[in-house]
Design an enzyme around this catalytic site. Sequence first.
Site, PDB file in Angstrom:
ATOM      1  N   VAL A   1      -8.598   3.904  -0.653  1.00 13.36           N
ATOM      2  CA  VAL A   1      -9.065   2.588  -1.153  1.00 13.36           C
ATOM      3  C   VAL A   1      -8.427   1.572  -0.618  1.00 13.36           C
ATOM      4  O   VAL A   1      -9.062   0.415  -0.220  1.00 13.36           O
ATOM      5  CB  VAL A   1      -8.320   2.593  -2.759  1.00 13.36           C
ATOM      6  CG1 VAL A   1      -8.375   1.028  -3.448  1.00 13.36           C
ATOM      7  CG2 VAL A   1      -8.997   3.561  -3.685  1.00 13.36           C
ATOM      8  N   CYS A   2      -7.145   1.702   0.078  1.00 12.49           N
ATOM      9  CA  CYS A   2      -6.435   0.648   0.801  1.00 12.49           C
ATOM     10  C   CYS A   2      -7.171   0.402   2.069  1.00 12.49           C
ATOM     11  O   CYS A   2      -7.080  -0.499   2.575  1.00 12.49           O
ATOM     12  CB  CYS A   2      -4.987   0.949   0.867  1.00 12.49           C
ATOM     13  SG  CYS A   2      -3.975   1.191  -0.547  1.00 12.49           S
ATOM     14  N   THR A   3      -7.847   1.433   2.666  1.00 15.86           N
ATOM     15  CA  THR A   3      -8.657   1.184   3.810  1.00 15.86           C
ATOM     16  C   THR A   3      -9.556   0.247   3.691  1.00 15.86           C
ATOM     17  O   THR A   3      -9.991  -0.754   4.433  1.00 15.86           O
ATOM     18  CB  THR A   3      -9.265   2.620   4.299  1.00 15.86           C
ATOM     19  OG1 THR A   3      -8.105   3.395   4.704  1.00 15.86           O
ATOM     20  CG2 THR A   3     -10.100   2.221   5.457  1.00 15.86           C
TER      21      THR A   3
ATOM     22  N   HIS B   1       1.014  -1.383  -0.008  1.00 15.04           N
ATOM     23  CA  HIS B   1      -0.023   0.167  -0.025  1.00 15.04           C
ATOM     24  C   HIS B   1       0.955   1.276   0.045  1.00 15.04           C
ATOM     25  O   HIS B   1       1.849   1.442   0.655  1.00 15.04           O
ATOM     26  CB  HIS B   1      -0.965   0.181   1.024  1.00 15.04           C
ATOM     27  CG  HIS B   1      -1.703  -1.352   1.365  1.00 15.04           C
ATOM     28  ND1 HIS B   1      -2.916  -1.308   0.776  1.00 15.04           N
ATOM     29  CD2 HIS B   1      -1.457  -2.415   1.920  1.00 15.04           C
ATOM     30  CE1 HIS B   1      -3.740  -2.457   0.837  1.00 15.04           C
ATOM     31  NE2 HIS B   1      -2.694  -3.242   1.754  1.00 15.04           N
TER      32      HIS B   1
ATOM     33  N   LEU C   1      -7.995  -3.613   3.180  1.00 19.04           N
ATOM     34  CA  LEU C   1      -7.482  -4.068   4.293  1.00 19.04           C
ATOM     35  C   LEU C   1      -8.746  -4.605   5.038  1.00 19.04           C
ATOM     36  O   LEU C   1      -8.678  -5.617   5.879  1.00 19.04           O
ATOM     37  CB  LEU C   1      -6.725  -3.122   5.162  1.00 19.04           C
ATOM     38  CG  LEU C   1      -5.358  -2.778   4.578  1.00 19.04           C
ATOM     39  CD1 LEU C   1      -4.499  -1.698   5.319  1.00 19.04           C
ATOM     40  CD2 LEU C   1      -4.510  -3.899   4.480  1.00 19.04           C
TER      41      LEU C   1
END
Length: 213
Positions: free
Chosen positions: A44-46, A37, A49
């Site tokens: 988006v990464c939140t 990330h 995950l």
Amino acid sequence: MSLRLGDIAPNFQQQSSAGLIDFYEFLGDSWGILFSHPADYTPVCTTELGFTAKLKSEFEKRNVKAIALSVDDVDSHHGWIEDINATQNTTVNFPIIADEDRKVSTLYDFIHPNASETLTVRSLLIIDPNKKVRLIITYPASTGRNFDEVLRVVDSLQLTDNYKVATPANWQHGDDVVIVPSLQDEDEIKQRFPKGYKALTPYLRLTPQPERG
């Protein structure tokens, strides 16, 4: 270092949200998913995950361990995890590597200078129990990863490692599979695939997925 399919994934020791990680010890005899990330607190990464945390039971069924990487420090990771848990209605249940010095990012070629000289690209690797790299996918920053596809590839790899088959386009677990062209002995084919097969051409032979009753 540029990793390619079939290469041995290099080992490393690095701090993470779960303490010091030795990558090989973490994986043990499991399959692994390592995904990078660009930074903490990215939208988006939140979502990615959070979705990964919700897949815990699916990963366990497949003997897969997930581990993420971001270039921020451990304290930042812990704060981000609180946001992920709250906004995604889950509990992060895997480590996030703290790659402040870019050691792991450089080792795994997650820094692409034309994209960013300081932030990782959003790559995902599937690594088998022999520590071989079996899949590499790199996404643009604006597009969230498709974890249904990641699970599909794990299913395909685990199936095709155990049987002389390949999986066709859009294959899903339970669909017919393809007998590999190198298998030509009819007696062996009958032994391996007792349900028989349908030959569309001499090289395209479909048979029911072997492991299904």
